[in-house]
Scaffold this motif. Structure first.
Motif, mmCIF file in Angstrom:
data_model
loop_
_atom_site.group_PDB
_atom_site.id
_atom_site.type_symbol
_atom_site.label_atom_id
_atom_site.label_comp_id
_atom_site.label_asym_id
_atom_site.label_seq_id
_atom_site.Cartn_x
_atom_site.Cartn_y
_atom_site.Cartn_z
ATOM 1 N N LEU A 176 48.455 58.974 51.901
ATOM 2 C CA LEU A 176 49.535 58.254 52.017
ATOM 3 C C LEU A 176 50.663 58.127 50.955
ATOM 4 C CD1 LEU A 176 47.806 55.467 54.299
ATOM 5 C CD2 LEU A 176 49.088 57.731 55.159
ATOM 6 N N SER A 177 49.946 58.656 49.884
ATOM 7 C CA SER A 177 50.691 58.088 48.680
ATOM 8 C C SER A 177 52.284 58.773 48.679
ATOM 9 C CB SER A 177 50.322 58.718 47.417
ATOM 10 O OG SER A 177 49.876 59.772 47.611
ATOM 11 N N LEU A 236 51.235 47.781 42.654
ATOM 12 C CA LEU A 236 49.873 47.701 42.557
ATOM 13 C C LEU A 236 49.196 49.064 41.953
ATOM 14 C CD1 LEU A 236 48.924 45.874 45.838
ATOM 15 C CD2 LEU A 236 49.217 44.716 43.631
ATOM 16 N N ASP A 237 48.262 49.011 40.979
ATOM 17 C CA ASP A 237 47.800 50.290 40.713
ATOM 18 C C ASP A 237 46.618 50.705 41.540
ATOM 19 O OD1 ASP A 237 45.554 49.027 39.646
ATOM 20 O OD2 ASP A 237 46.569 48.791 37.526
ATOM 21 N N VAL A 238 45.887 51.885 41.338
ATOM 22 C CA VAL A 238 45.116 52.317 42.228
ATOM 23 C C VAL A 238 43.918 51.277 42.275
ATOM 24 C CG1 VAL A 238 43.285 54.113 42.652
ATOM 25 C CG2 VAL A 238 45.799 54.738 42.062
ATOM 26 N N SER A 239 43.355 51.057 41.218
ATOM 27 C CA SER A 239 42.327 49.999 40.872
ATOM 28 C C SER A 239 42.352 48.589 41.602
ATOM 29 C CB SER A 239 41.796 49.565 39.498
ATOM 30 O OG SER A 239 42.845 49.023 38.776
ATOM 31 N N THR A 275 34.571 53.807 49.322
ATOM 32 C CA THR A 275 35.341 54.935 48.686
ATOM 33 C C THR A 275 36.422 55.569 49.517
ATOM 34 O OG1 THR A 275 33.489 56.752 49.332
ATOM 35 C CG2 THR A 275 33.092 55.619 47.366
ATOM 36 N N LYS A 276 36.440 55.063 50.912
ATOM 37 C CA LYS A 276 37.439 55.778 51.805
ATOM 38 C C LYS A 276 38.613 55.402 51.566
ATOM 39 C CE LYS A 276 35.108 58.290 54.772
ATOM 40 N NZ LYS A 276 35.301 59.609 54.981
ATOM 41 N N VAL A 277 38.852 54.017 50.780
ATOM 42 C CA VAL A 277 39.943 53.577 50.324
ATOM 43 C C VAL A 277 40.921 54.537 49.361
ATOM 44 C CG1 VAL A 277 41.253 51.823 48.838
ATOM 45 C CG2 VAL A 277 39.192 51.148 50.109
ATOM 46 N N LEU A 278 40.265 55.306 48.636
ATOM 47 C CA LEU A 278 41.078 56.446 47.934
ATOM 48 C C LEU A 278 41.542 57.453 48.629
ATOM 49 C CD1 LEU A 278 39.113 56.240 44.374
ATOM 50 C CD2 LEU A 278 41.097 55.132 44.900
ATOM 51 N N LEU A 336 41.560 45.204 46.138
ATOM 52 C CA LEU A 336 42.115 44.395 47.479
ATOM 53 C C LEU A 336 41.760 44.744 48.663
ATOM 54 C CD1 LEU A 336 45.825 43.920 45.919
ATOM 55 C CD2 LEU A 336 43.953 41.994 46.231
ATOM 56 N N ALA A 337 41.789 46.162 49.075
ATOM 57 C CA ALA A 337 41.625 46.791 50.458
ATOM 58 C C ALA A 337 40.062 46.492 50.774
ATOM 59 C CB ALA A 337 41.686 48.279 50.293
ATOM 60 N N THR A 338 39.019 46.616 49.657
ATOM 61 C CA THR A 338 37.722 46.455 49.745
ATOM 62 C C THR A 338 37.503 44.782 50.195
ATOM 63 O OG1 THR A 338 37.186 48.326 48.363
ATOM 64 C CG2 THR A 338 35.533 46.850 48.868
ATOM 65 N N THR A 339 38.027 44.033 49.365
ATOM 66 C CA THR A 339 37.912 42.702 49.631
ATOM 67 C C THR A 339 38.521 42.074 50.974
ATOM 68 O OG1 THR A 339 38.110 42.183 47.158
ATOM 69 C CG2 THR A 339 38.446 40.380 48.640
ATOM 70 N N ALA A 340 39.536 42.716 51.321
ATOM 71 C CA ALA A 340 40.123 42.161 52.583
ATOM 72 C C ALA A 340 39.367 43.047 53.689
ATOM 73 C CB ALA A 340 41.679 42.775 52.969
#
Length: 254
Positions: free
Chosen positions: A202-203, A210-213, A193-196, A218-222
């Motif tokens: 930083l937005s 890329l949209d938020v989802s 959840t820290k991704v959001l 991608l961040a969680t996968t990476a």
């Protein structure tokens, strides 16, 4: 994915005139292999000579120019069209490589990014006298320093105006980025959840198709992927060109 670092403090609130001063000073390709679960990063020098699209002041195509890759961003509107021009230039440089998404980050957000992950620690390089800069008195060469946001900005931006000044700066950018990635991956892996939270902070400095989802996925996968801990380089020969601008001719075999 194409990742761009733009040499302007703020993301424009509206399109800029075509041919503006904003340039892509940092160019990275991130390849995420979702089958092998590996992440690969490839750095491309801003000085790389390549064919880029040229637009007139009305944004109409006027052909192509053989110029520094960084300028591809400048020929656009400082927003999405600039990103698209850079994506096209990098794709052509990589023989038509499909690039599935992009994110451009404006320089004013470096401090916020640094502080959002708790500060980034580096061993200070010796190619630039950072201790001469206010607020950087502890940045002695060879010393391990947990950079503040302001120090991080200086560390990845400053360079000597010499033939190898940008190469030295790119090494520092690589050093900093690897440390940043390591910390960010740990944060996201421990709590996706820290991704959001990171994205929201930083937005104001971020421009992406890329949209938020998609960003969250991608961040969680990476964060879970295997990563060598290194960044590949597009290499070549650098020379001082007209107007005292560095020009890197890519070694096609390499």
């Amino acid at each position: 994915l194409l990742l761009l670092g733009v040499d302007s403090d703020t993301k424009p609130a509206e399109p800029l005139p075509y041919g503006n001063d904003n340039q892509a000073d940092v160019i990275l390709l991130a390849s995420l292999d979702t089958q092998a679960q590996t992440m690969t990063l490839i750095s491309v020098s801003r000085d790389t000579m390549c064919d880029i699209a040229v637009l007139d002041e009305d944004g109409q195509p006027q052909g192509a120019a053989h110029a520094q890759l960084a300028l591809s961003y400048a020929y656009g509107d400082g927003l999405y069209e600039s990103c698209e021009l850079s994506r096209e230039a990098v794709s052509n440089l990589f023989s038509g490589l499909q690039i599935d998404g992009y994110a451009a980050f404006y320089m004013g957000g470096i401090g916020d990014l640094n502080d959002a992950v708790g500060g980034v620690t580096v061993t200070v390089a010796d190619d630039y006298p950072f201790t001469h800069i206010p607020a950087c008195g502890n940045m002695y060469a060879g010393r391990d320093v947990k950079l503040t946001g302001k120090q991080a900005r200086f560390y990845i931006q400053c360079r000597e105006m010499t033939t190898d000044g940008n190469e030295n700066r790119m090494r520092r950018q690589k050093q900093y980025l690897l440390a940043l990635i390591s910390q960010a991956r740990e944060i996201v892996a421990a709590n996706p959840t820290k991704v959001l939270n990171l994205y929201n902070s930083l937005s104001p400095y971020l421009l992406t198709d890329l949209d938020v989802s998609e960003i969250s996925y991608l961040a969680t996968t990476a964060a879970q992927m295997q990563f060598s801990g290194d960044i590949l380089r597009v290499t070549g020969e650098s020379v001082l060109g007209d107007g005292d601008h560095m020009e890197l001719t890519v070694d096609e075999n390499a």
